[in-house]
Design an enzyme around this catalytic site. Structure first.
Site, PDB file in Angstrom:
ATOM      1  N   GLN A 179       6.413  -4.857 -17.537  1.00  0.00           N
ATOM      2  CA  GLN A 179       5.938  -6.238 -17.567  1.00  0.00           C
ATOM      3  C   GLN A 179       4.466  -6.355 -17.952  1.00  0.00           C
ATOM      4  OE1 GLN A 179       6.999  -6.609 -13.283  1.00  0.00           O
ATOM      5  NE2 GLN A 179       5.161  -7.875 -13.120  1.00  0.00           N
ATOM      6  N   HIS A 222       1.169 -11.697   0.237  1.00  0.00           N
ATOM      7  CA  HIS A 222       2.308 -10.775   0.352  1.00  0.00           C
ATOM      8  C   HIS A 222       2.776 -10.655   1.804  1.00  0.00           C
ATOM      9  CE1 HIS A 222       0.224  -9.050  -3.319  1.00  0.00           C
ATOM     10  NE2 HIS A 222       1.440  -9.256  -3.779  1.00  0.00           N
TER      11      HIS A 222
END
Length: 283
Positions: free
Chosen positions: A61, A37
């Site tokens: 999700q 990230h």
């Protein structure tokens, strides 16, 4: 770095930058950040004047039997890492802010065909959740550029397709997968693995490399896949899928294709890991 849950605060700050003629890059995440990230944020910093990040564990999700409640929330550590990487604005909404009418009453975005295969077949509704939240975040932040990791190759293709189909004026940048020294792709879910399981899981990258060599040597795709599946089972994986696709169209690869991507999802214990490798054959 400013941290806010407010949509209006995000828009005010981005508008202020825009009035100065400055550009904005965006890195959406679900938090529990790792070096992968942070690499995205640092790359974003080189491509725009300002970097906005988001942390939102998106319930849309996750499937019914997946790890939504168990997903780690590490906001303080994430904030420190984002500041060091150069992010200036962090959006941390709650589900009530993103889905004020509830998920069942929420307008959704669905990218056909691509969303129903591989990870989409294993996790029904997953990519609808991904496309919907990314579309909403794009509308809130309105970035010039958005940066994603290539580890989630299918997700990246879903997002690229959505942006193209909906004529969004956003450049989508994919960054090469960041790996641990063992070769294991960095993932927030690696934290669920024991030390022994992490050692076993590093076989994924070795298997992908072996497959690439075999494909370049001209072996039949079906034979390469069958051998690789057996390799993964031998070291303790339970295979979800292992497939070779055209890297540009995502169609099932044929002997005529030269730009390939190998995609794998497999379980080590109860932890589902994914990885991929792009392979370019000689023309």
């Amino acid at each position: 770095m400013i941290t806010t849950q407010s949509i209006s605060d995000i828009r005010k700050q981005v508008t202020a930058w825009r009035l100065k003629g400055e550009t904005v890059a965006f890195v959406p995440t679900m938090g529990n950040l790792h070096l992968g990230h942070i690499t995205l944020v640092k790359e974003a910093k080189t491509r725009a004047d300002h970097v906005v990040a988001s942390i939102f564990v998106n319930p849309m999700q996750f499937g019914q039997n997946e790890d939504l409640d168990a997903y780690p929330r590490t906001l303080a550590d994430d904030q420190a890492a984002l500041i060091e990487a150069g992010a200036e604005l962090l959006f941390t909404p709650t589900p009530d802010i993103i889905y004020p009418k509830g998920m069942d009453a929420q307008t959704f975005v669905e990218v056909p065909s691509i969303s129903d295969e591989l990870c989409g077949a294993s996790r029904p509704g997953h990519f609808r959740g991904v496309a919907t939240i990314v579309c909403k975040l794009f509308n809130i932040v309105q970035p010039d550029i958005a940066v994603f990791g290539q580890k989630d190759f299918q997700q990246l293709l879903v997002i690229r397709t959505m942006v193209e189909d909906l004529s969004m004026p956003i450049e989508i940048v994919g960054i090469e997968t960041i790996r641990e020294t063992s070769g294991l792709a960095m993932s927030s879910r690696n934290g669920y693995l024991t030390t022994e399981q992490k050692d076993q899981a590093s076989q994924i990258k070795r298997t992908l490399n072996n497959m690439a060599l075999s494909l370049k040597a001209g072996l039949l795709i079906k034979d390469v896949v069958a051998k690789a599946q057996a390799e993964l089972v031998h070291v303790g994986f339970r295979n979800d899928y292992l497939d070779v696709r055209n890297a540009n169209t995502f169609a099932i690869a044929t002997a005529a294709d030269k730009d390939l991507v190998i995609l794998v999802a497999a379980y080590m214990g109860s932890t589902r890991l994914i990885d991929n490798l792009v392979v370019k054959l000689a023309y």
